[in-house]
Design a protein around this motif. Structure first.
Motif, mmCIF file in Angstrom:
data_model
loop_
_atom_site.group_PDB
_atom_site.id
_atom_site.type_symbol
_atom_site.label_atom_id
_atom_site.label_comp_id
_atom_site.label_asym_id
_atom_site.label_seq_id
_atom_site.Cartn_x
_atom_site.Cartn_y
_atom_site.Cartn_z
ATOM 1 N N SER A 259 24.066 48.672 13.484
ATOM 2 C CA SER A 259 24.764 50.075 13.600
ATOM 3 C C SER A 259 26.104 50.050 14.299
ATOM 4 O O SER A 259 26.221 49.246 15.172
ATOM 5 C CB SER A 259 23.706 50.822 14.261
ATOM 6 O OG SER A 259 23.635 50.376 15.664
ATOM 7 N N TYR B 73 14.231 44.767 19.608
ATOM 8 C CA TYR B 73 15.018 44.493 20.365
ATOM 9 C C TYR B 73 16.369 45.019 20.008
ATOM 10 O O TYR B 73 16.690 44.647 18.880
ATOM 11 C CB TYR B 73 15.188 43.137 21.157
ATOM 12 C CG TYR B 73 16.131 42.975 22.108
ATOM 13 C CD1 TYR B 73 16.023 43.338 23.552
ATOM 14 C CD2 TYR B 73 17.264 42.261 21.839
ATOM 15 C CE1 TYR B 73 16.965 43.031 24.396
ATOM 16 C CE2 TYR B 73 18.355 42.054 22.766
ATOM 17 C CZ TYR B 73 18.098 42.612 24.093
ATOM 18 O OH TYR B 73 19.160 42.182 24.931
ATOM 19 N N THR B 74 17.227 45.694 20.857
ATOM 20 C CA THR B 74 18.519 45.911 20.440
ATOM 21 C C THR B 74 19.426 45.389 21.314
ATOM 22 O O THR B 74 19.452 45.460 22.573
ATOM 23 C CB THR B 74 18.696 47.608 20.353
ATOM 24 O OG1 THR B 74 17.863 48.056 19.578
ATOM 25 C CG2 THR B 74 20.175 47.979 20.057
ATOM 26 N N HIS C 295 20.140 45.205 15.697
ATOM 27 C CA HIS C 295 18.825 45.432 15.939
ATOM 28 C C HIS C 295 17.748 44.218 15.512
ATOM 29 O O HIS C 295 17.849 43.926 14.338
ATOM 30 C CB HIS C 295 18.319 46.782 15.050
ATOM 31 C CG HIS C 295 19.054 47.822 15.377
ATOM 32 N ND1 HIS C 295 18.716 48.913 16.495
ATOM 33 C CD2 HIS C 295 20.438 48.440 15.073
ATOM 34 C CE1 HIS C 295 19.763 49.821 16.538
ATOM 35 N NE2 HIS C 295 20.406 49.374 15.701
ATOM 36 N N PRO D 271 23.423 45.549 22.196
ATOM 37 C CA PRO D 271 24.788 46.199 22.264
ATOM 38 C C PRO D 271 25.827 45.564 22.622
ATOM 39 O O PRO D 271 25.804 44.792 23.654
ATOM 40 C CB PRO D 271 24.546 47.518 23.070
ATOM 41 C CG PRO D 271 23.569 46.840 24.378
ATOM 42 C CD PRO D 271 22.861 45.690 23.456
ATOM 43 N N ARG E 160 25.774 47.866 17.622
ATOM 44 C CA ARG E 160 24.441 47.623 18.135
ATOM 45 C C ARG E 160 23.771 46.699 16.962
ATOM 46 O O ARG E 160 23.668 46.922 15.700
ATOM 47 C CB ARG E 160 23.379 48.816 18.320
ATOM 48 C CG ARG E 160 24.073 49.827 19.429
ATOM 49 C CD ARG E 160 23.496 51.140 19.299
ATOM 50 N NE ARG E 160 22.162 51.267 19.454
ATOM 51 C CZ ARG E 160 21.517 51.228 20.739
ATOM 52 N NH1 ARG E 160 22.465 51.278 21.765
ATOM 53 N NH2 ARG E 160 20.438 51.336 21.011
#
Length: 458
Positions: A423, A382-383, A336, A385, A334
């Protein structure tokens, strides 16, 4: 131009400082704002005439006034860093303008062909707007010294008439919308000290002939579909400080030494990677002992990836010590983001546009990624993935600026990749492998009967 009130203060016999500029709605004042009107009282008619108007970083929200054509002695217009919209008035062609700077506004439409009537125009700076259509052929009759059209929406090919500007010292066409190829006879512009072209599509082209341009200090030909070898003349340019040939199709053998003592920055990919998990970096790609020593000790940044060079590589970089930091397996990643440089208001700070490419394990994840577009504005999280597979114990994430977007909003140098955090979550199988590996290590170190678990805290 959206100005509702002016206050002029006499600075000296020829300068009027605009003490207060009121606009509606009011905007936050900028500490770097400039507001100066210059008069010349030396004309034979014994009248003081306005020869220069500078209104910069005032966030003016209106349009460009055609009425400025009534200032028949006006030579300099600088309305950079505002919030102006509309088109460039054709009426301005009647003025004896030498300099026009409209950098960082919201201007649209085409460049009026009437600008070709400016007999004395030397500086035409139109970067970071929304201008479109083709460049009018009438511009070829000008005698420009500085021409910048970065970050616009023009179409058509780079016109051959730019070769007419033999006095040109600076040419910038970063992500202008124009297509290639670069004119073959650009070398006739022997006075150039800055040549910057990027993000042009079209057929492949050989490296432009630059033999006659002896004073180049900055050469940027990024993402220009250039193929073949780098001419040896490039390595003999004694004034060259910046060389960026990123995202091309260059081949051949790189030299083991270069003549220039001034070269400080060399890139043949894009901006250096922002994040490589476990600090596994490739900032310096080594190719030949003499040049390697120069890269490490002198160059601030160097990256030659994504081309087809050959070189003699000495020992492995020291960063190999950080190579084995992840177990092989599948991971959920992820990224970020939050755009923290631009604003959401009606100022020039909202006109910034950041675009970059995201790669994971050498595979493209996002092309021309724009944080604001995905987050629906600046200063919003905003993430992103995605899944990644690690096969050599390294998860490599790269962020590349390929040439698109603004480069001077709100300040010069604000562009390229930006990330807040990364992450990584391993899959269940990867977690099981970590547990198994940990158990093996503990069994080899712990006396029999005193085994611990990675979850026990023992």
């Amino acid at each position: 131009m959206g100005i509702t009130a002016w206050e002029f203060k006499l600075f000296n016999a020829s300068d009027c400082v605009v003490g207060t500029v009121e606009i509606a709605p009011p905007a936050q004042p900028d500490q770097e704002a400039e507001s100066t009107v210059t008069c010349d009282c030396s004309f034979s008619d014994a009248t003081c005439h306005i020869v220069s108007i500078i209104l910069k970083r005032l966030n003016l929200p209106g349009t460009l006034p055609p009425e400025l054509a009534n200032l028949t002695y006006l030579q300099n217009i600088d309305f950079a860093y505002n919030y102006l919209n509309g088109s460039i008035p054709t009426q301005w062609a009647s003025m004896p303008l030498i300099n026009i700077s409209l950098l960082a506004n919201r201007l649209s439409g085409e460049i009026p062909k009437e600008i070709g009537n400016f007999a004395n125009l030397s500086f035409l700076i139109l970067s970071s707007n929304q201008l479109s259509e083709t460049l009018p052929k009438e511009l070829g009759g000008l005698d420009l010294r500085d021409f910048r059209i970065n970050d616009n929406n023009f179409n058509g090919t780079i016109p051959d008439f730019i070769q007419n500007w033999i006095q040109l010292t600076r040419l910038e066409m970063h992500a202008s919308g124009l297509q290639g190829p670069i004119p073959s006879n650009i070398s006739v512009l022997k006075n150039l000290n800055q040549l910057r072209i990027s993000d042009i599509n079209g057929t492949n082209q050989p490296f432009p002939v630059l033999d006659n341009i002896k004073s180049l200090r900055r050469l940027v030909l990024r993402n220009c579909n250039i193929s073949g070898e780098i001419p040896s003349i490039i390595w003999r340019m004694t004034n060259l400080r910046v060389l960026d040939l990123s995202f091309n199709k260059l081949t051949g053998e790189l030299p083991t030494a270069i003549s220039s003592d001034s070269l400080k920055f060399m890139a043949m990919v894009t901006s250096p990677c922002i994040a490589l998990l476990c600090i596994f970096a490739e900032e310096f790609l080594l190719f030949g002992l003499n040049l390697v020593e120069r890269i490490v000790r002198v160059f601030k940044q160097s990256d030659l990836s994504y081309n087809n060079f050959t070189w003699q590589s000495p020992e492995q970089p020291a960063c190999d010590n950080y190579k084995y930091c992840l177990q092989n397996g599948s991971y959920s990643v992820r990224l970020h983001f939050a755009e923290i440089e631009f604003t959401n208001d009606s100022t020039y700070g909202s006109l910034g546009k950041r675009m970059f490419d995201i790669y994971a394990q050498d595979e493209l994840v996002k092309k021309d990624f724009n944080i604001e577009d995905h987050a629906k504005g600046a200063l919003k999280p905003y993430t992103l993935p995605f899944n990644a597979t690690v096969t050599n114990n390294v998860l490599e994430i790269r962020f590349y600026f390929a040439g698109r977007g603004t480069t001077r909003i709100p300040q010069r140098g604000v562009y390229g990749p930006l990330i807040s955090a990364i992450s990584v979550d391993p899959s269940q199988k990867a977690k099981e492998r970590v547990y198994t590996e940990y158990t093996k290590i503990q069994r080899s170190k712990t006396p029999k009967g005193k085994q611990t678990s990675p979850l026990s805290g023992g």
